[in-house]
Scaffold this active site. Structure first.
Site, PDB file in Angstrom:
ATOM      1  N   TYR A 138      -3.496  -0.865  -5.782  1.00 24.55           N
ATOM      2  CA  TYR A 138      -4.714  -1.503  -5.275  1.00 24.55           C
ATOM      3  C   TYR A 138      -5.786  -1.634  -6.367  1.00 24.55           C
ATOM      4  O   TYR A 138      -6.710  -2.427  -6.228  1.00 24.55           O
ATOM      5  CB  TYR A 138      -5.298  -0.715  -4.092  1.00 24.55           C
ATOM      6  CG  TYR A 138      -4.488  -0.810  -2.819  1.00 24.55           C
ATOM      7  CD1 TYR A 138      -3.344  -1.595  -2.760  1.00 24.55           C
ATOM      8  CD2 TYR A 138      -4.860  -0.125  -1.684  1.00 24.55           C
ATOM      9  CE1 TYR A 138      -2.594  -1.680  -1.601  1.00 24.55           C
ATOM     10  CE2 TYR A 138      -4.120  -0.210  -0.518  1.00 24.55           C
ATOM     11  CZ  TYR A 138      -2.987  -0.981  -0.484  1.00 24.55           C
ATOM     12  OH  TYR A 138      -2.251  -1.065   0.660  1.00 24.55           O
ATOM     13  N   LYS A 193       8.704   6.982  -4.252  1.00 19.64           N
ATOM     14  CA  LYS A 193       9.909   6.164  -4.413  1.00 19.64           C
ATOM     15  C   LYS A 193      10.454   6.432  -5.814  1.00 19.64           C
ATOM     16  O   LYS A 193      10.606   5.528  -6.647  1.00 19.64           O
ATOM     17  CB  LYS A 193       9.518   4.685  -4.201  1.00 19.64           C
ATOM     18  CG  LYS A 193      10.657   3.720  -4.120  1.00 19.64           C
ATOM     19  CD  LYS A 193      11.446   3.788  -2.830  1.00 19.64           C
ATOM     20  CE  LYS A 193      12.605   2.806  -2.872  1.00 19.64           C
ATOM     21  NZ  LYS A 193      13.581   3.000  -1.814  1.00 19.64           N
ATOM     22  N   ASP A 225      10.947   4.941   2.068  1.00 18.73           N
ATOM     23  CA  ASP A 225      11.720   4.246   3.103  1.00 18.73           C
ATOM     24  C   ASP A 225      12.285   5.241   4.105  1.00 18.73           C
ATOM     25  O   ASP A 225      12.242   5.029   5.327  1.00 18.73           O
ATOM     26  CB  ASP A 225      12.816   3.363   2.482  1.00 18.73           C
ATOM     27  CG  ASP A 225      13.565   4.038   1.336  1.00 18.73           C
ATOM     28  OD1 ASP A 225      13.087   5.080   0.835  1.00 18.73           O
ATOM     29  OD2 ASP A 225      14.627   3.538   0.945  1.00 18.73           O
ATOM     30  N   ASP A 249      -1.230   3.866   3.046  1.00 19.73           N
ATOM     31  CA  ASP A 249      -1.821   2.822   3.884  1.00 19.73           C
ATOM     32  C   ASP A 249      -0.849   2.447   4.999  1.00 19.73           C
ATOM     33  O   ASP A 249      -1.182   2.407   6.186  1.00 19.73           O
ATOM     34  CB  ASP A 249      -2.120   1.608   2.978  1.00 19.73           C
ATOM     35  CG  ASP A 249      -2.978   0.559   3.641  1.00 19.73           C
ATOM     36  OD1 ASP A 249      -3.354   0.748   4.820  1.00 19.73           O
ATOM     37  OD2 ASP A 249      -3.270  -0.456   3.000  1.00 19.73           O
ATOM     38  N   ASP A 253      -0.785   3.849   9.228  1.00 22.73           N
ATOM     39  CA  ASP A 253      -0.868   2.914  10.356  1.00 22.73           C
ATOM     40  C   ASP A 253       0.330   3.097  11.282  1.00 22.73           C
ATOM     41  O   ASP A 253       0.204   3.052  12.508  1.00 22.73           O
ATOM     42  CB  ASP A 253      -0.902   1.464   9.861  1.00 22.73           C
ATOM     43  CG  ASP A 253      -2.326   0.926   9.746  1.00 22.73           C
ATOM     44  OD1 ASP A 253      -3.242   1.744   9.524  1.00 22.73           O
ATOM     45  OD2 ASP A 253      -2.516  -0.296   9.884  1.00 22.73           O
TER      46      ASP A 253
END
Ligand code: NAD
Length: 358
Positions: A138, A193, A225, A249, A253
Site C-alpha cells: 500500500y 506467503k 491462502d 486487510d 474483512d
C-alpha cells in the site's frame, strides 16, 4: 483527554454521533474529555480541498486519540487519486505512525444466527487480528501505471506496486502482537506467503527471532491462502493473528463476516506510545447513508478500545462492552444483524439503548 473527532463521509456522521453519546455520558459523570471536530475524506475535500486538511492533521497530532467514522463515496471516485477520500485515511495513518492495527473478531452468542457459517463453527469465536498498517504494497515505492513495450513490440500500460517490509517494521508489529497474545490465549499465528515472496520470507524470519523473547507464547505460521481457508473451516483454532497490511486487510474483512456483520467490529490503530486512532472496520456505506439505519456498535466498541489501549482504563472499556452485550441480549438489532423475533431499531435508537444500558 483530548479527542479529535473525525466523522468523515456517508454513515460516518450518524455512527460517530452515537459514539459521542457514550462519551457524553462519561463526561457527564466527570470524565475530563475535550472533543474537537475535524474534516477528513470527502468531507475534507469538500470543506478544504484536501482529504486530509492541515487543520485536521494538526488537531489529530495534538490529540491523545482520534475517533474516526468512515470515508469515501461514489461522488469522489473520479477525483485525481491524491484527492480521493481513501488517500486521506492512508495519510493520517502514516503521518501519525499508526503501524499496529488491532481488529478483534468476536461473536456475541445471540448473533450466531447472523453469521454466514454454522453456529457450532463460530459459537464462542474470539480472535484478535494484528495487521501492520503503514508498510507493504500500500505504501511501497515505486508504484504507478506507465507505458512499456509489450510482447508484440507495441506500447501497452502496466500497473505496478512494491511489496516491501524492513526488519524494524516487522519487529515492532511482532512485539505488539506477542504482547497481546501474552494477555490472551498465548497463541500467535503469523500469516504470510513465504513460499513465494521474499518479503514474506523476511517477515517469517523476523517474527521467529522476536518469538525468542516470548517463550510463553506458542508461535505458528500459515501461508495466507491456507489461513483464509482455515478461517472459515475452523476459525476457533486462532487466538491472535499477526500479518502484513494487504493480507490483514483481506483476512480481517473475512473474519468480520464470521461474527455476523461488519457493523459490529471496532478497530484500534496504535503508534509506539499507544496513541491511537479508533474506527469501525467498515466503510462509509453510501448505500444506506442518511437513513439512520446503520449499525453504530462497531464505532461504540471502538470507544471501548480507546479506553483500553490509549487511556489504559480497562474498567470503562469493560463497562462500554458490557452495555453493548446487554443491548444485544435485550434483543435490540439494527437491520444488518436483525433476525426474526428481535427488535429492529434505528442507528440513533441503538445509541440511546447503549446509553441506557450504561
Ligand atoms: P462498506 O463497508 O462501506 O459497505 C459494505 C456493505 O456493508 C454495504 O452493504 C453496507 O451497507 C454494509 N455496512 C457497512 N457498515 C455498516 C454498518 N455500520 N451498518 C450496517 N451495514 C453496514 O464498504 P464498500 O461498500 O466497499 O465501500 C463504500 C465506501 O467506503 C467506498 O468509498 C470505500 O472506499 C470506503 N471505505 C472506507 C473505509 C474506511 O473509512 N475505513 C473502509 C472500507 C471502505
Amino acid at each position: 483527554m483530548k479527542l479529535a473527532v473525525l466523522p468523515g463521509d456517508g454513515i460516518g456522521k450518524e455512527i460517530v454521533a452515537q459514539a459521542v453519546k457514550v462519551l457524553d455520558v462519561l463526561k457527564g459523570e466527570g470524565a475530563g474529555i475535550e472533543m474537537e471536530y475535524g474534516h477528513i475524506g470527502g468531507a475534507g475535500y469538500d470543506a478544504e480541498g484536501d482529504p486530509l486538511p492541515e487543520t485536521t492533521l494538526k488537531l489529530s497530532r495534538e490529540a491523545d486519540a482520534v475517533l474516526l467514522g468512515a470515508v469515501g463515496g461514489p461522488q469522489y471516485d473520479k477525483l485525481d487519486r491524491p484527492l480521493r477520500p481513501e488517500r486521506g485515511l492512508l495519510r493520517i495513518r502514516k503521518e501519525l505512525n499508526l503501524f499496529a492495527n488491532l481488529r478483534p473478531a468476536l461473536l456475541y452468542p445471540e448473533l450466531a444466527g447472523a453469521s454466514s457459517l454454522k453456529p457450532e463453527v463460530v459459537a464462542g469465536l474470539d480472535i484478535m487480528i494484528v495487521r501492520e498498517l503503514t508498510g507493504d504494497v500500500y505504501f511501497g515505492q515505486p508504484r504507478g501505471i506507465e507505458m512499456r513495450v509489450g510482447p508484440n513490440g507495441q506500447g501497452e500500460r502496466v500497473g505496478f506496486n512494491t511489496m516491501i517490509y524492513s526488519e524494524s517494521e516487522v519487529r515492532r508489529v511482532a512485539h505488539v502482537a506477542f504482547g497481546i497474545a501474552l494477555k490472551r490465549g498465548r497463541r500467535l499465528c503469523s500469516v504470510e506467503k513465504a513460499n513465494v515472496l521474499e518479503c514474506s520470507e523476511l517477515w517469517r524470519d523476523v517474527v521467529a527471532e522476536v518469538a525468542k523473547e516470548y517463550p510463553e507464547v506458542e508461535l505458528s505460521s500459515l501461508y495466507v491462502d491456507n489461513a483464509a481457508m482455515q478461517l472459515v473451516r475452523n476459525p476457533k483454532q486462532f487466538d491472535v493473528i499477526v500479518t502484513g497490511n494487504i493480507f490483514g486487510d483481506i483476512l480481517s474483512d473475512q473474519a468480520s463476516m464470521l461474527s455476523g456483520s461488519i457493523g459490529m467490529l471496532p478497530s484500534a490503530s496504535l503508534d509506539e506510545h499507544n496513541k491511537g486512532m479508533y474506527e469501525p472496520i467498515h466503510g462509509s456505506a453510501p448505500d444506506i447513508a442518511g437513513r439512520d439505519i446503520a449499525n453504530p456498535l462497531a464505532t461504540i466498541l471502538s470507544v471501548a478500545m480507546m479506553y483500553r489501549y490509549t487511556f489504559a482504563d480497562a474498567a470503562t472499556a469493560d463497562r462500554i462492552e458490557t452495555a453493548v452485550k446487554k443491548v444485544i441480549a435485550q434483543g435490540y438489532r439494527t437491520g444488518d444483524i436483525w433476525t426474526e423475533g428481535t427488535n429492529r431499531v434505528s442507528c440513533s435508537a441503538m445509541g440511546d439503548a447503549v446509553v441506557a444500558a450504561m
